[in-house]
Design a protein around this motif. Structure first.
Motif, PDB file in Angstrom:
ATOM      1  N   MET A  88       0.830  -1.175   0.073  1.00  0.00           N
ATOM      2  CA  MET A  88       0.050  -0.159   0.010  1.00  0.00           C
ATOM      3  C   MET A  88       0.931   1.258   0.051  1.00  0.00           C
ATOM      4  SD  MET A  88      -3.249  -1.031   2.518  1.00  0.00           S
ATOM      5  CE  MET A  88      -4.164   0.546   1.744  1.00  0.00           C
ATOM      6  N   ILE A 103      -8.139  -0.681   4.596  1.00  0.00           N
ATOM      7  CA  ILE A 103      -7.183  -1.872   4.204  1.00  0.00           C
ATOM      8  C   ILE A 103      -7.856  -2.872   3.704  1.00  0.00           C
ATOM      9  CG2 ILE A 103      -5.392  -3.444   5.102  1.00  0.00           C
ATOM     10  CD1 ILE A 103      -4.184  -1.134   6.724  1.00  0.00           C
ATOM     11  N   ALA A 142      -9.067  -2.405   0.091  1.00  0.00           N
ATOM     12  CA  ALA A 142      -7.920  -2.469  -0.820  1.00  0.00           C
ATOM     13  C   ALA A 142      -7.664  -4.078  -1.198  1.00  0.00           C
ATOM     14  CB  ALA A 142      -6.715  -1.870  -0.336  1.00  0.00           C
ATOM     15  N   THR A 164      -3.296  -8.580   6.431  1.00  0.00           N
ATOM     16  CA  THR A 164      -3.069  -7.466   6.232  1.00  0.00           C
ATOM     17  C   THR A 164      -2.120  -6.529   7.262  1.00  0.00           C
ATOM     18  OG1 THR A 164      -4.897  -6.545   7.112  1.00  0.00           O
ATOM     19  CG2 THR A 164      -5.175  -6.957   4.926  1.00  0.00           C
ATOM     20  N   ARG A 188       3.699  -2.285   5.057  1.00  0.00           N
ATOM     21  CA  ARG A 188       2.795  -1.771   3.973  1.00  0.00           C
ATOM     22  C   ARG A 188       2.298  -2.886   3.283  1.00  0.00           C
ATOM     23  NH1 ARG A 188       3.763   1.386   7.265  1.00  0.00           N
ATOM     24  NH2 ARG A 188       4.167   3.629   6.775  1.00  0.00           N
TER      25      ARG A 188
END
Length: 423
Positions: A198, A209, A212, A241, A252
């Motif tokens: 990310m 998150i 995504a 995540t 990330r």
């Protein structure tokens, strides 16, 4: 003549004369001011005299009236910063202020201040050299990498694409991802098919998150497992995540993986179906199928055509264009002998389906749209691809979710009930 004794305690009876005891001087020797002897014992100077007026003379080393000067606090701070090489410029400045205060207030700590200034000056010179040579950037990169590795070894998941793993509890749910990488040939809990990072910045929140990960993982699966028919029914997509804590350490990365929906069950064998495992004929066929799948997946959100006829007509236009692209891919490839006839039959049906989707895109009302749409789905029924798949050595048993459907994927047809179609 008898001289009366002074007031106060009297010497004990029978005490020899001429030997002073306590406050009483020898006979004939006068008292000094406040009852002190003019000369102390054996001429050692004034001595203390107890009693109501017996004040002890002040002298060096007598506490608390003669305490040493305090140590300057800035001098201590300058020395500490100099030793730690932390904020060298601040340590240098504090040393200067400390010397000024020491001179003005008479405090101690001059040596500390000077030592702190020297150490801070050395630290400042090293920092300037590091900035000039790029060493500071390398140090920061190394620090971030170390923090990332510590995060990955502690509370986050880190397995490369194409690797399989086991979890201690056999579950893919939870926040701690302490996993063991294993061979994909063995039974395992999960297989990573994609990793992506990310954008940097502050922590976007759990919902952002998750969104995504949900959007991108479902897209990236096709690049890794191109033959969706080869994915077992008991397999679903999971993702690991960053947490709020691991994000603060530079984490990330989002990992997309296949896992068994039954926690008591596992996976055996890799699900990878891409350029590393497929031949040119298989790749061409699956890439052509994916072109149509992506167009079918772009169906409107409205459930019924009559609720959004313009949106469905635009969708039909996209599907028609996708089939045109497919036809070009299939016709332009040199197929092996045993696949030529099956592919030719698919091309013929696709050509007709393209015309139906084109007509649906121009429909005046929902009824006309449904008429062309139904014909298009019949022409691209997934069962029509079984023969071609067998000839190409691909999975040839339609997944259970395709029963009664037309197409390659298990459905995104919005209100029309359509699904991705395969060539």
């Amino acid at each position: 003549m008898d001289i009366p004794p002074p007031s106060g305690p009297q010497p004990p009876q029978g005490q020899p004369q001429g030997q002073p005891q306590g406050p009483y001087p020898p006979q004939g020797q006068p008292l000094g001011p406040y009852g002190a002897y003019p000369g102390g014992p054996q001429g050692q100077g004034p001595g203390p005299v107890p009693g109501p007026y017996g004040y002890q003379p002040w002298g060096q080393g007598y506490s608390p009236y003669n305490t040493p000067a305090p140590v300057n606090g800035l001098a201590i701070a300058a020395l500490v910063l100099g030793i730690l090489c932390f904020l060298p410029l601040v340590g240098l400045i504090l040393g200067f202020f400390a010397l000024a205060q020491i001179r003005r207030k008479g405090e101690r700590g001059k040596g500390m201040a000077i030592a702190g200034m020297i150490l801070s000056g050395i630290g400042a010179a090293i920092l300037a050299l590091a900035l000039a040579t790029g060493g500071a950037a390398e140090f920061w990169d190394g620090f971030q990498e170390g923090a990332r590795e510590a995060s990955e070894n502690g509370a986050t998941f880190s397995v490369d694409e194409g690797e399989c793993f086991d979890t201690p509890g056999g579950s893919l749910e939870g926040m701690a991802y302490d996993v063991d990488t294993v061979s994909c040939d063995e039974e395992h809990d999960g297989e990573v098919f994609a990793n992506f990072r990310m954008a940097s910045g502050s922590y976007p929140g759990d919902s952002a998150i998750t969104e995504a990960a949900d959007d991108k993982c479902y897209t990236l699966q096709y690049a890794y497992a191109m033959d969706t028919w080869a994915i077992p029914e008991n397999v679903d997509i999971y993702y690991f995540t960053p947490t709020r804590d691991s994000w603060s350490l530079g984490d990330r990365e989002i990992s997309c993986l296949f896992g068994n929906v039954d926690e008591k069950g596992g996976l055996t064998g890799s699900l990878r179906q891409d350029e590393t495992t497929l031949d040119a004929d298989q790749l061409t066929y699956l890439k052509a199928a994916q072109v149509l799948n992506e167009a079918m997946d772009s169906a409107p959100e409205e459930e019924y055509v009559e609720d959004d006829l313009p949106g469905h007509k635009e969708w039909a236009t996209r599907v028609s264009a996708a089939i045109t692209e497919q036809l070009g891919m299939l016709r332009g490839h040199d197929w092996p002998a045993d696949a030529k006839d099956p592919v030719a039959a698919l091309v013929k049906d696709l050509d007709k389906a393209q015309g139906e989707w084109s007509a649906a895109a121009k429909a005046a009302d929902a009824d006309v749209f449904y008429e062309h749409y139904d014909k298009a789905l019949e022409l691209t029924d997934a069962k029509k691809t079984v023969t071609t798949r067998k000839a190409l050595g691909l999975a040839s048993t339609p997944p259970e979710s395709y029963e009664g459907d037309s197409g390659e994927d298990s459905g995104t047809g919005g209100g029309t009930g359509g699904s991705g179609a395969e060539v």
